[in-house]
Design an enzyme around this catalytic site. Structure first.
Site, mmCIF file in Angstrom:
data_model
loop_
_atom_site.group_PDB
_atom_site.id
_atom_site.type_symbol
_atom_site.label_atom_id
_atom_site.label_comp_id
_atom_site.label_asym_id
_atom_site.label_seq_id
_atom_site.Cartn_x
_atom_site.Cartn_y
_atom_site.Cartn_z
ATOM 1 N N GLU A 173 42.853 43.569 37.603
ATOM 2 C CA GLU A 173 42.317 42.212 37.500
ATOM 3 C C GLU A 173 43.190 41.216 38.247
ATOM 4 O OE1 GLU A 173 40.096 39.080 34.622
ATOM 5 O OE2 GLU A 173 40.489 41.119 33.915
ATOM 6 N N THR A 174 44.486 41.424 38.214
ATOM 7 C CA THR A 174 45.394 40.551 38.960
ATOM 8 C C THR A 174 45.085 40.605 40.450
ATOM 9 O OG1 THR A 174 47.146 40.807 37.321
ATOM 10 C CG2 THR A 174 47.812 40.126 39.548
#
Length: 157
Positions: A75-76
């Site tokens: 997700e980062t």
């Protein structure tokens, strides 16, 4: 987030965000959660985002890399790509994340590489491939972010 200072940005990204008085490596990082998990964003451009995370400290009770840790890395990296694609007038907000875990990792460093699947005006989708130090695929993830209009003040704290 001092260790994030090694992030490499292409010149056009630096130019696009210049003048806003922002710390780009801090903005395009995993924030406090990433700090706790030792996530490092090492390369960031809309078409390719690379990051690393140690297995140690990010394991589940069996000693394997926690699936949630892989999700944080994915997700980062996908979010950084979406934010860079959207530019300073848009904010990326994750709306869907899915992860397939292929094999366990017990030690070392995992590396995630995010590449765009779709880069539109209102959404951006990135595939993230996470591999171990031997280059074996640990996880494949896909993140879709909604791109919302904003002004550059949204990035100031």
């Amino acid at each position: 987030m001092g260790e994030q200072s090694t992030t490499k940005f292409p010149r056009e990204i630096l130019d696009q965000w210049a003048g806003l008085g922002l710390d780009l490596p801090a903005l395009f990082s995993a924030g406090h959660l990433g700090e706790r998990m030792s996530v490092q964003v090492v390369e960031a451009a809309p078409e390719r985002i690379v990051g690393t995370m140690p297995v140690e400290g990010n394991t589940q009770p069996y000693g394997l890399l926690h699936g949630g840790a892989s999700a944080v890395l994915a997700e980062t990296l996908g979010s950084v790509g979406a934010m860079l694609h959207g530019g300073p007038t848009k904010v990326a907000v994750g709306v869907d994340l899915n992860c397939t875990h292929h094999r366990g990792a017990r030690s070392g460093l995992v590396t995630g590489v995010a590449t765009p699947v779709h880069r539109g005006r209102s959404t951006a989708t990135y595939e993230v491939v996470i591999t171990d130090e031997q280059g074996k695929r640990v996880c494949t993830a896909r993140l879709t972010c909604m791109l919302r209009e904003t002004d550059s003040d949204a990035y100031r704290s």
